[in-house]
Design a protein around this motif. Sequence first.
Motif, PDB file in Angstrom:
ATOM      1  N   LEU A 208       7.173  25.527  46.926  1.00  0.00           N
ATOM      2  CA  LEU A 208       5.847  25.711  46.946  1.00  0.00           C
ATOM      3  C   LEU A 208       5.046  25.305  47.992  1.00  0.00           C
ATOM      4  CD1 LEU A 208       5.282  23.790  43.390  1.00  0.00           C
ATOM      5  CD2 LEU A 208       5.014  26.356  44.120  1.00  0.00           C
ATOM      6  N   ALA A 209       5.645  24.351  48.945  1.00  0.00           N
ATOM      7  CA  ALA A 209       5.143  24.100  50.260  1.00  0.00           C
ATOM      8  C   ALA A 209       5.190  25.258  51.002  1.00  0.00           C
ATOM      9  CB  ALA A 209       5.679  22.755  50.842  1.00  0.00           C
ATOM     10  N   HIS A 210       6.500  25.702  51.065  1.00  0.00           N
ATOM     11  CA  HIS A 210       6.536  26.933  52.055  1.00  0.00           C
ATOM     12  C   HIS A 210       5.962  27.928  51.558  1.00  0.00           C
ATOM     13  CE1 HIS A 210       8.696  29.876  54.504  1.00  0.00           C
ATOM     14  NE2 HIS A 210       8.739  30.613  53.336  1.00  0.00           N
ATOM     15  N   ALA A 211       5.480  28.397  50.247  1.00  0.00           N
ATOM     16  CA  ALA A 211       4.704  29.447  49.774  1.00  0.00           C
ATOM     17  C   ALA A 211       3.493  29.077  50.355  1.00  0.00           C
ATOM     18  CB  ALA A 211       5.195  29.543  48.363  1.00  0.00           C
ATOM     19  N   GLY A 212       2.887  27.991  50.056  1.00  0.00           N
ATOM     20  CA  GLY A 212       1.512  27.672  50.520  1.00  0.00           C
ATOM     21  C   GLY A 212       1.099  27.938  51.927  1.00  0.00           C
ATOM     22  N   SER A 213       2.121  27.513  52.670  1.00  0.00           N
ATOM     23  CA  SER A 213       1.964  27.647  54.233  1.00  0.00           C
ATOM     24  C   SER A 213       2.082  29.315  54.616  1.00  0.00           C
ATOM     25  CB  SER A 213       2.771  27.022  55.044  1.00  0.00           C
ATOM     26  OG  SER A 213       4.198  27.288  54.743  1.00  0.00           O
ATOM     27  N   LEU A 339      -2.174  28.605  44.338  1.00  0.00           N
ATOM     28  CA  LEU A 339      -1.892  28.903  45.941  1.00  0.00           C
ATOM     29  C   LEU A 339      -2.190  30.407  46.301  1.00  0.00           C
ATOM     30  CD1 LEU A 339       1.224  26.815  46.577  1.00  0.00           C
ATOM     31  CD2 LEU A 339      -1.002  26.083  47.347  1.00  0.00           C
ATOM     32  N   THR A 340      -1.579  31.246  45.484  1.00  0.00           N
ATOM     33  CA  THR A 340      -2.032  32.609  45.562  1.00  0.00           C
ATOM     34  C   THR A 340      -3.445  32.987  45.343  1.00  0.00           C
ATOM     35  OG1 THR A 340       0.233  33.144  44.475  1.00  0.00           O
ATOM     36  CG2 THR A 340      -1.525  34.828  44.715  1.00  0.00           C
ATOM     37  N   ALA A 341      -3.950  32.432  44.584  1.00  0.00           N
ATOM     38  CA  ALA A 341      -5.459  32.682  44.206  1.00  0.00           C
ATOM     39  C   ALA A 341      -6.346  32.045  45.549  1.00  0.00           C
ATOM     40  CB  ALA A 341      -5.849  31.962  43.023  1.00  0.00           C
ATOM     41  N   ALA A 342      -6.146  31.040  45.977  1.00  0.00           N
ATOM     42  CA  ALA A 342      -6.779  30.347  47.086  1.00  0.00           C
ATOM     43  C   ALA A 342      -6.360  31.149  48.382  1.00  0.00           C
ATOM     44  CB  ALA A 342      -6.161  29.013  47.306  1.00  0.00           C
TER      45      ALA A 342
END
Length: 609
Positions: A208-213, A339-342
Amino acid sequence: MRQRIYDGPVTDAGPALASAAAAAVRLGVAADERARFLAAVARALRDHHPAGTVELSAEDHRLTAVIKVGTPPEGTVTLATAVGTAPRPIDGTPAARDGAASPDGAGSLDGTASLDGAGSLDGTASLDGAGSLGGTALLDHLIELQTMVEWSQEELEQTNKGVVALHAELAENAERLRKASELQQRSLRAERTARAAADAARSRLAFLAHAGSTLSESLDHETVLARLHSLVVPRYASAVTVWLVRGSGPLEPVPAASSAAAPSPYVEKAYVSGRVQRVTVARDDPHPSRDLDTRPGREPLLALPLISHGVTLGVLEARAAAASFGTEDIAMFRELARLTAAAIDNALRYEHERDVAERLQRAMLTDLPPAARLEFTARYLPAEAGLNVGGDWYDAFERPDGDVIIAVGDVTGHGLQAATLMGQLRTALRAYAMDAEGPGEVLTCMHRMLSHLQPEDLATAVLAQMSPDGRLRWSNAGHPPPLLRAPDGSVTVLHGHDFLLGMPFEKAAIKEHRTWLTPGCAVIFYTDGLIERRDASLDHGIERLAAAFRSAEGELDHVADSVLEAMLSDSVREDDTCLLIYRALPDPVAGPDLGTEPLLSCREGGPDA
């Protein structure tokens, strides 16, 4: 029936003991019990009054020895009692008072005792042919033997008890070890399970951290969705589809090449309700089932609403890569949807602002004046990456007195704010340039306006004023220097650099520089997006631009395209780029002598860049 076996004086120990032994054997007394009985009789014979008598009798398989003292007996003392288990008949008559009893092997008692052919008992005892022993010595010997036997039996009994206790302790320890081993195995299994769960949770958090960045790095929504697909498939899902709403229209798959033409009912329900929908569908059947069916040929799906700032942008649809979506998987996909929506929301907002800024900027770029004494061409290229748009501008117009004003500028910052400030500066330039004496005065007035009205903003600009007589005056407020190309192809840098517009220099004035233009001379104004690179200095960029300007031939439009091709083909445009080229046409008006001030004349040439 009571049967007397022996009756004699205490001093005749041998016959008494022999009779007791024979009777115990005949009554079937156990060996250890028989030894204890004989030892008890021996101790009594040794310790009692020598004038007493000893009597042995048998009744109901019980063998009894009694000591009598006095004539008539003053009292009796029961010495010992032995019980037989398999008795044989005791033959013979009671022994005479002379005290001799003899077991002859046939069961008779004749008043004397003969022990196993080892000798005769005639008031004394003969043992094993070793001679005669006194009564006391015989008794002591028997007592000592019995004492040793009893001690040995006691030790053996204690040893047996110790062995039993040891066995019990070993069994208890073995059981304790078995239980401890089972507990340890359960603890190890629980630890492995906990470690596996912790590793899985750590892996999900890292993902999730990698996906967010990764998702937030891009400001293009299609790039965001492409990265989402590469992050999730096939590790966490076999397939993902993102459905977005454009304006007030229906849900549409992004990218549009998705195989599904219309969203499924559970996708629409997730969009309307704003809640996660968990369903199962057949692999070849698009109609979902609310039942979590685990039969072969069916697969679980998740439909997660994409919500940002309270607005539902669309739905993320994911098909499970494994047999089902676990609780941890659903929690991970919820966070991934957030995260995707943001990221999508940011990208769509920035794309909208960029488009508005670009349209605003293009609307503010004026038409170039028609060819008279000068020929013009201009190019504006927005940035290819990010929101770096809105700050670059150019302008050219003719004043009532015939002078032509040419300007290129750049506002710090990007987006709508930069585009708005650019429009304000262009309007102010036109207003000041109509009556000002020269470009230095115009830029000085713009500087004072900007520092007073918007002190937090900065801008750069280069402004030139071309007179009908061919005189070129210019001023530079922190902008990259213009380049002048002579008819012979030599290129000169028009130096002269002052502070940026809006710097905290309220009373400072921007200087003015002069030169002459002859027919065929061309000047190029540009912004830093044309020469600036992350891995090279601005001086290197100016040298590259001079080389490209020198080698460009043909019509002015072709020159502009050649310069852009040479300067921008090797990199992605990270900033917007503005380019303005003007060239003096033939038959210029001759200019008067301007005095002793040194001039850089295109007619006379100048140093090459």
